[in-house]
Write an enzyme that holds these catalytic residues in place. Sequence first.
Site, PDB file in Angstrom:
ATOM      1  N   THR A  55      87.599  38.892 136.648  1.00 50.99           N
ATOM      2  CA  THR A  55      87.730  40.238 136.088  1.00 50.99           C
ATOM      3  C   THR A  55      87.693  41.225 137.250  1.00 50.99           C
ATOM      4  O   THR A  55      86.981  40.982 138.232  1.00 50.99           O
ATOM      5  CB  THR A  55      86.535  40.508 135.149  1.00 50.99           C
ATOM      6  OG1 THR A  55      86.725  39.754 133.968  1.00 50.99           O
ATOM      7  CG2 THR A  55      86.387  41.976 134.798  1.00 50.99           C
ATOM      8  N   ILE A  75      86.659  39.866 121.855  1.00 43.48           N
ATOM      9  CA  ILE A  75      86.699  40.976 122.817  1.00 43.48           C
ATOM     10  C   ILE A  75      85.382  40.973 123.591  1.00 43.48           C
ATOM     11  O   ILE A  75      84.315  40.841 122.994  1.00 43.48           O
ATOM     12  CB  ILE A  75      86.902  42.321 122.091  1.00 43.48           C
ATOM     13  CG1 ILE A  75      88.308  42.366 121.485  1.00 43.48           C
ATOM     14  CG2 ILE A  75      86.704  43.487 123.052  1.00 43.48           C
ATOM     15  CD1 ILE A  75      88.483  43.446 120.459  1.00 43.48           C
ATOM     16  N   GLY A 108      81.058  39.483 134.115  1.00 42.63           N
ATOM     17  CA  GLY A 108      80.135  38.410 133.765  1.00 42.63           C
ATOM     18  C   GLY A 108      80.342  37.975 132.331  1.00 42.63           C
ATOM     19  O   GLY A 108      81.389  38.258 131.736  1.00 42.63           O
ATOM     20  N   GLY A 150      80.498  38.344 128.914  1.00 41.06           N
ATOM     21  CA  GLY A 150      80.628  39.578 128.158  1.00 41.06           C
ATOM     22  C   GLY A 150      79.675  39.732 126.992  1.00 41.06           C
ATOM     23  O   GLY A 150      79.176  40.830 126.742  1.00 41.06           O
TER      24      GLY A 150
HETATM   25  N1  ASP Z   1      83.191  40.147 131.340  1.00 43.38           N
HETATM   26  C1  ASP Z   1      84.416  39.494 131.031  1.00 43.38           C
HETATM   27  C2  ASP Z   1      84.414  39.088 129.582  1.00 43.38           C
HETATM   28  O1  ASP Z   1      83.412  38.607 129.110  1.00 43.38           O
HETATM   29  C3  ASP Z   1      84.674  38.289 131.859  1.00 43.38           C
HETATM   30  C4  ASP Z   1      84.467  38.468 133.337  1.00 43.38           C
HETATM   31  O2  ASP Z   1      83.804  39.393 133.775  1.00 43.38           O
HETATM   32  O3  ASP Z   1      84.998  37.698 134.126  1.00 43.38           O
HETATM   33  O4  ASP Z   1      85.415  39.221 128.952  1.00 43.38           O
END
Ligand code: ASP
Length: 353
Positions: A219, A248, A271, A273
């Site tokens: 991300t 989501i 992280g 989510g």
């Molecule tokens: N935070 C993002 C999610 O959970 C994933 C990530 O940060 O890599 O969609």
Amino acid sequence: MMIRILTFICLILISIGCKNEEKKAIEATNSSEIRTERADNFGIVIHGGAGTILKENMSDSLELAYKSKLEEAIRVGHEILKNGGTAMEAVTKTINVMEDSPLFNAGKGAVFTHEETNELDASVMDGATLNAGAVAGVTQIKNPIDLALSVMNDSPHVMLSGKGAELFAKEQGFVLVDPSYFYTQNRFNSLQRIKMAEQEKETKVSFADPFIKDSKFGTVGCAALDKNGNLAAGTSTGGMTNKRWNRIGDAPIIGAGTYANNATCAVSSTGWGEYFIRAMVAHDISALMEYKGLSLAEAAKEVIQKKVPQLGGDGGVVAIDKNGNVTMEFNTAGMYRAHMNAKGDLKIGIYKE
Ligand code: ASP
């Protein structure tokens, strides 16, 4: 005698006058120094995702590729800020570079859903106005961060999702890409490995790629302070590999994945989510500064090293405060990250230091 007294009074008045002028001059110098200092102060910090990023799993060439993309991205935003551009412009243009790279789980490199599609989420927040924009579950937007900005600027809403968001995009003149644009072999392989592991273990839902031991890599996010003292933050993602049911994550949720407030700081999260939503990570950091008087570093540590892991989650944040102090806090093995200050000093990191 009278003349002497009058001359004496005149001399005293003149000397008081001079002192006042002197004082005013000093004040003027100080205040213009403060203004110049303020005007010279800006900074930018980015992440390209946190997770099980271990040196032993990384080839030299891949490490170099990540580092040079992070540098390319942050230099775009830094140049904008140096030339007096807004924090929001720096944030979105910097994120565009990472969205266009297959290295990161955003835009071109977005991970696959269980149904083998790509659903993208993004958000932005302006610290000066507390205005925000977000999109969730879009499948045809090349740069979701630009659409999030347009939701903020051109619609009366904060968050749009799926087909409606894409209808809005069309109305705003965005060119929709074919969903196949988001296909990358690496991300597709990752989904297949997770599905195979699911079958082998007969588990109903798994997010863990047995090869990289993680499903939420890459991300992207950015937080910036501009020369006018305005803060902005943005985050863009493909979410988690093997996500289902139009899941989501935190990235498009204001207060969880993204938050900016000129009174405190600008934050972008990455992280797991589900935990970042429940911990309201980005807003919590700002609130700890605002209500408890914590420094940015203390606030980020509290949330990332205590609150999130206590719930069972992992990940990290990048953030910058109204004075240009920066933090890049994570509780995972690594986080792709970079920071540049007003002097142009560049710091790039991947693993724990
Ligand atoms: N935070 C993002 C999610 O959970 C994933 C990530 O940060 O890599 O969609």
